[in-house]
Enzyme design. Structure first.
Site, PDB file in Angstrom:
ATOM      1  N   ASP A 120       0.836  -1.189   0.000  1.00  7.56           N
ATOM      2  CA  ASP A 120       0.000   0.000   0.000  1.00  7.56           C
ATOM      3  C   ASP A 120       0.880   1.251   0.000  1.00  7.56           C
ATOM      4  O   ASP A 120       0.723   2.147   0.840  1.00  7.56           O
ATOM      5  CB  ASP A 120      -0.946  -0.017   1.217  1.00  7.56           C
ATOM      6  CG  ASP A 120      -1.916   1.165   1.223  1.00  7.56           C
ATOM      7  OD1 ASP A 120      -2.154   1.744   0.147  1.00  7.56           O
ATOM      8  OD2 ASP A 120      -2.426   1.508   2.313  1.00  7.56           O
ATOM      9  N   HIS A 163      -1.892  -0.129  11.897  1.00  2.00           N
ATOM     10  CA  HIS A 163      -1.749  -1.536  11.526  1.00  2.00           C
ATOM     11  C   HIS A 163      -0.298  -1.867  11.206  1.00  2.00           C
ATOM     12  O   HIS A 163       0.529  -0.976  11.035  1.00  2.00           O
ATOM     13  CB  HIS A 163      -2.606  -1.827  10.295  1.00  2.00           C
ATOM     14  CG  HIS A 163      -2.536  -0.740   9.267  1.00  2.00           C
ATOM     15  ND1 HIS A 163      -3.529   0.202   9.105  1.00  2.00           N
ATOM     16  CD2 HIS A 163      -1.572  -0.394   8.374  1.00  2.00           C
ATOM     17  CE1 HIS A 163      -3.196   1.060   8.162  1.00  2.00           C
ATOM     18  NE2 HIS A 163      -2.007   0.728   7.690  1.00  2.00           N
ATOM     19  N   GLN A 231      -3.016  -5.540   5.788  1.00  2.00           N
ATOM     20  CA  GLN A 231      -2.728  -4.550   6.847  1.00  2.00           C
ATOM     21  C   GLN A 231      -3.566  -4.912   8.065  1.00  2.00           C
ATOM     22  O   GLN A 231      -4.772  -4.678   8.084  1.00  2.00           O
ATOM     23  CB  GLN A 231      -3.083  -3.131   6.358  1.00  2.00           C
ATOM     24  CG  GLN A 231      -2.139  -2.619   5.285  1.00  2.00           C
ATOM     25  CD  GLN A 231      -2.635  -1.365   4.595  1.00  2.00           C
ATOM     26  OE1 GLN A 231      -3.807  -1.275   4.239  1.00  2.00           O
ATOM     27  NE2 GLN A 231      -1.747  -0.416   4.357  1.00  2.00           N
ATOM     28  N   ARG A 261       4.083  12.055  11.212  1.00  2.00           N
ATOM     29  CA  ARG A 261       2.715  12.048  10.682  1.00  2.00           C
ATOM     30  C   ARG A 261       2.012  10.813  11.224  1.00  2.00           C
ATOM     31  O   ARG A 261       2.400   9.681  10.908  1.00  2.00           O
ATOM     32  CB  ARG A 261       2.738  12.022   9.151  1.00  2.00           C
ATOM     33  CG  ARG A 261       1.348  11.913   8.512  1.00  2.00           C
ATOM     34  CD  ARG A 261       1.515  11.774   7.014  1.00  2.00           C
ATOM     35  NE  ARG A 261       0.277  11.739   6.271  1.00  2.00           N
ATOM     36  CZ  ARG A 261      -0.421  10.638   5.967  1.00  2.00           C
ATOM     37  NH1 ARG A 261      -0.027   9.456   6.411  1.00  2.00           N
ATOM     38  NH2 ARG A 261      -1.505  10.713   5.223  1.00  2.00           N
ATOM     39  N   ASP A 263      -0.356   8.384  10.910  1.00  2.00           N
ATOM     40  CA  ASP A 263      -1.168   7.877   9.807  1.00  2.00           C
ATOM     41  C   ASP A 263      -2.481   7.279  10.321  1.00  2.00           C
ATOM     42  O   ASP A 263      -2.476   6.524  11.301  1.00  2.00           O
ATOM     43  CB  ASP A 263      -0.361   6.804   9.059  1.00  2.00           C
ATOM     44  CG  ASP A 263      -1.147   6.198   7.928  1.00  2.00           C
ATOM     45  OD1 ASP A 263      -1.612   6.951   7.071  1.00  2.00           O
ATOM     46  OD2 ASP A 263      -1.312   4.952   7.909  1.00  2.00           O
ATOM     47  N   GLU A 305      -3.075  12.686  10.736  1.00  2.00           N
ATOM     48  CA  GLU A 305      -3.763  12.495   9.458  1.00  2.00           C
ATOM     49  C   GLU A 305      -5.228  12.196   9.772  1.00  2.00           C
ATOM     50  O   GLU A 305      -5.599  11.050  10.035  1.00  2.00           O
ATOM     51  CB  GLU A 305      -3.166  11.341   8.645  1.00  2.00           C
ATOM     52  CG  GLU A 305      -3.714  11.342   7.228  1.00  2.00           C
ATOM     53  CD  GLU A 305      -4.153   9.986   6.688  1.00  2.00           C
ATOM     54  OE1 GLU A 305      -4.667   9.943   5.558  1.00  2.00           O
ATOM     55  OE2 GLU A 305      -4.005   8.959   7.387  1.00  2.00           O
ATOM     56  N   HIS A 372      -0.480  12.437  -1.825  1.00  2.00           N
ATOM     57  CA  HIS A 372      -0.373  11.109  -2.446  1.00  2.00           C
ATOM     58  C   HIS A 372      -1.718  10.393  -2.512  1.00  2.00           C
ATOM     59  O   HIS A 372      -1.851   9.406  -3.218  1.00  2.00           O
ATOM     60  CB  HIS A 372       0.623  10.274  -1.647  1.00  2.00           C
ATOM     61  CG  HIS A 372       0.091   9.916  -0.284  1.00  2.00           C
ATOM     62  ND1 HIS A 372      -0.135  10.865   0.689  1.00  2.00           N
ATOM     63  CD2 HIS A 372      -0.302   8.732   0.238  1.00  2.00           C
ATOM     64  CE1 HIS A 372      -0.624  10.268   1.755  1.00  2.00           C
ATOM     65  NE2 HIS A 372      -0.733   8.978   1.510  1.00  2.00           N
ATOM     66  N   ASP A 373      -2.708  10.861  -1.729  1.00  2.00           N
ATOM     67  CA  ASP A 373      -3.998  10.173  -1.700  1.00  2.00           C
ATOM     68  C   ASP A 373      -4.996  10.796  -2.670  1.00  2.00           C
ATOM     69  O   ASP A 373      -4.748  11.830  -3.274  1.00  2.00           O
ATOM     70  CB  ASP A 373      -4.561  10.176  -0.274  1.00  2.00           C
ATOM     71  CG  ASP A 373      -3.993   9.036   0.557  1.00  2.00           C
ATOM     72  OD1 ASP A 373      -3.643   7.992  -0.025  1.00  2.00           O
ATOM     73  OD2 ASP A 373      -3.900   9.188   1.788  1.00  2.00           O
TER      74      ASP A 373
HETATM   75  C1  GLC Z   1      -3.483   6.730   5.107  1.00  2.00           C
HETATM   76  C2  GLC Z   1      -2.580   6.949   3.918  1.00  2.00           C
HETATM   77  C3  GLC Z   1      -3.041   6.097   2.786  1.00  2.00           C
HETATM   78  C4  GLC Z   1      -3.044   4.649   3.215  1.00  2.00           C
HETATM   79  C5  GLC Z   1      -3.845   4.455   4.510  1.00  2.00           C
HETATM   80  C6  GLC Z   1      -3.625   3.102   5.104  1.00  2.00           C
HETATM   81  O1  GLC Z   1      -4.759   7.168   4.877  1.00  2.00           O
HETATM   82  O2  GLC Z   1      -2.533   8.302   3.579  1.00  2.00           O
HETATM   83  O3  GLC Z   1      -2.223   6.277   1.652  1.00  2.00           O
HETATM   84  O4  GLC Z   1      -3.609   3.863   2.201  1.00  2.00           O
HETATM   85  O5  GLC Z   1      -3.469   5.388   5.497  1.00  2.00           O
HETATM   86  O6  GLC Z   1      -2.399   3.035   5.775  1.00  2.00           O
END
Ligand code: GLC
Length: 617
Positions: A120, A163, A231, A261, A263, A305, A372-373
């Site tokens: 991922d 995860h 994950q 960050r 996540d 995030e 990136h998302d």
């Molecule tokens: C966050 C990341 C994303 C990822 C997700 C799972 O949202 O920005 O790219 O797929 O976490 O880790």
């Protein structure tokens, strides 16, 4: 002599000051588990002792100036290590380019070990202490961070905490039947409880990874997998998980990472019968992590995030007295900005910004156009309803427009996780392609190219007008377009986010100093924006910021005032040229050209913007 005292604050003093709160939160969450708490404190001390002298000096300096990130001198860039420089050493070799871009906050996408094909994009970590071998080593990371620090740059890295990869040692042991490792995750003997969860928990990737649980054949059990099946969600109700993951986070801080960050942080606590998002325990955990950083490595910041609606985002700042994250993404503003690009109507953006501007100035947002998302359409539909917009139909319009399906739309993007049940697709694409540059260049239409460049620069200028930290997406400085090659890569084809994760086009970047090229025009335009922002204190996060009325739904106007400096900024999102009225023209001059403003009305072309500046004694 307050500052001398601050300078000398040691680990023990910080622990003494913050320990009581730390302990009471920990004990409440983990049911008075003294043993776990005492391990936790030992771990904090261990982490502090492992921290280098240089980083401790950094801690001391920042403790004296805890608001160091709240000015207007930080300009960020987000990038993939492999796309930009091949590996960490390659990024280090290319730090001069970032200096040319005026970037002094570098966010590297996940770079820890992660299994190929089941990563991922690096968000499935199999070893929190090891860099992905193709990207380098931990030493390379420490070297890069040292070089960044020497250049006055800040380094940001993801801490993927919700995860682990199914290949992490804990997961491997869990698969082999190790019960204590299974207890680090959510394991169930059958589907009874998972099915109960499914009744209330929404899906993150409804198309690419439906459901929140996965059957683990080796363990003959069901395991919780909110994101991809590989994950595995960590169980933070188990203090061992929190202790070890906090240690992993502090390990990254000790490599010289300045900004962590967090996540997917809203997801880290699960409770049957809820949507498993933003539960109160999440806030306790974030506060505990904040306290841990303040005790061990006070120069480090937490960036949450939280890709949620505004009412869910803001609580992650915590209260002014008991702060949680230092920084949060201005996500709704980002999505609303693209809505505005598609609708050419600033009503919703004004409404959204009005809410952001009303927040305490202590709350620092990270502003961005693309990352990136995907772009998720979490907009204020109740507000849009007032103007006859229906949520599903509106999302469809936005997706049609921004993928270029809508007649006359210059945008080029692709859908992401199209969920036909809910009509809920999200969207991918680079800034340049969404602004129309890709289609205009293909057509070879100069007028359209000029327009797309204007829109692109206007969006950046508007983003740089907001308080907080502006973060560019690598490649945007030269107008990098969508990368369609991922369609041919079986490991990436199912995930359209790779559309905007292409390799940096260094050949195109060579043209950045050619003022006649598209790259040169964007690069120069952005530099101008960056220099203006970092050299005028009116952009400081402490400024008053307000919306100005333009009596025109095509034009957004923002005012700022700080210590005798005043800014009036106008952005034309419409498809036509617009005349904007300036109330006190004599006061102002054009910040970019230095020209005095004589007239009370100024013409902006479609996609045009202007920054008017005034100084008072
Ligand atoms: C966050 C990341 C994303 C990822 C997700 C799972 O949202 O920005 O790219 O797929 O976490 O880790």
């Amino acid at each position: 002599m307050e500052s001398t005292k601050m300078e000398r604050l040691t680990f023990d003093e910080r622990l003494e000051a913050l320990g009581p709160e730390l302990k009471s939160l920990y004990m409440e969450l983990y049911h008075d588990d003294e043993k776990a708490y005492s391990y936790f404190i030992d771990m904090l001390r261990r982490s502090y002792e492992a921290r280098s002298e240089q980083l401790k000096v950094r801690d001391e300096n920042r403790q004296q100036n805890p608001d160091w990130y709240k000015g207007c001198d930080l300009v960020g860039m987000l990038m993939y290590v492999d796309c930009y420089g091949g590996n960490l050493e390659g990024v280090r070799q290319k730090l001069d380019y970032l200096r040319d871009c005026h970037v002094n906050y570098l966010h590297l996408m996940p770079l820890l070990e992660s299994p190929e094909g089941k990563s991922d994009g690096g968000y499935a970590v199999s070893d929190f202490r090891k860099v992905q071998p193709s990207l380098g080593t931990m030493e390379d990371l420490a070297l890069l961070s040292r070089d960044c620090h020497q250049r006055g740059m800040v380094l940001c890295l993801d801490f993927v905490m919700n995860h682990t990869s199914e290949d992490h040692i804990w997961a491997k042991k869990a698969r082999e039947g190790d019960i204590s490792c299974q207890e680090r995750y959510f394991f169930y003997d059958n589907w009874d409880i998972p099915n109960e969860y499914e009744k209330t928990v929404p899906q993150v990737f409804p198309t690419t990874a439906p459901g929140n649980f996965t059957w683990c054949e080796e363990a003959k059990k069901v395991v919780m997998t909110t994101f991809y099946p590989y994950q595995w969600d960590l169980n933070y109700a188990n203090p061992v998980v929190f202790n070890d993951m906090t240690e992993n986070m502090l390990f990254l801080c000790n490599q010289g990472v300045d900004v962590i960050r967090l996540d997917a942080v809203p997801y880290i606590w699960k409770e049957l019968g809820t949507n498993c998002r933003n539960l109160p325990q999440v806030h306790t955990l974030v506060r505990l992590m904040r306290l841990s950083c303040e005790i061990v490595c006070p120069s480090c910041l937490l960036l949450g995030e939280v890709v949620m609606e505004p009412s869910k985002v803001v609580p992650y700042f915590g209260s002014v007295e008991k702060p949680e994250c230092h920084l949060l993404y201005n996500v709704t503003t980002m999505a609303t900005t693209w809505h505005t690009v598609a609708t050419h109507d600033v009503k919703l953006l004004r409404h959204q910004l009005g809410q952001v501007f009303a927040l305490p100035r202590e709350y620092t947002f990270l502003n961005y156009l693309r990352c990136h998302d995907d772009i998720g359409w979490g907009l204020d539909y109740d507000f849009l309803k007032n103007f006859g917009s229906d949520e599903v139909a509106h999302k469809k319009f936005l997706n049609d427009f921004l993928t270029g399906k809508w007649a006359g739309s210059p945008s080029r993007g692709e859908l992401y996780n199209d969920d036909p049940r809910l009509g809920d697709a999200r969207l991918c694409g680079t800034t340049a392609s969404l602004c129309g540059l890709e289609s205009a260049r293909k057509e070879g239409d100069q007028w359209k190219i000029d327009w797309a460049i204007r829109v692109d620069l206007m969006l950046h200028a508007y983003m740089f007008t907001l308080s907080g930290i502006p973060v560019l997406y690598s490649g945007d400085e030269i107008g990098q377009e969508n990368d369609y090659t991922y369609h041919d890569n079986p490991l990436k084809a199912a995930d359209s986010r790779y559309l905007h994760r292409g390799a940096m086009n260094w050949e195109a970047a060579e043209r950045r100093l050619d003022p006649g090229s598209v790259e040169g025009r964007l690069f120069a335009g952005l530099r101008e924006i960056e220099i203006v922002r970092t050299t005028h204190r009116v952009f400081n996060a402490g400024a008053d910021v307000w919306l100005m009325d333009t009596w025109d739904d095509g034009v957004l106007a923002i005012g700022r005032y700080y210590e005798g400096e005043k800014l009036a900024a106008y952005f034309n999102f419409a498809e036509q040229e617009k005349w904007v009225r300036v109330d006190t023209p004599g006061e102002f001059y054009n910040l970019k050209t230095g020209e005095k403003i004589g007239d009370d009305s100024i013409c902006l072309p479609p996609g045009g913007y202007i920054w008017l500046f005034a100084e008072f004694e």
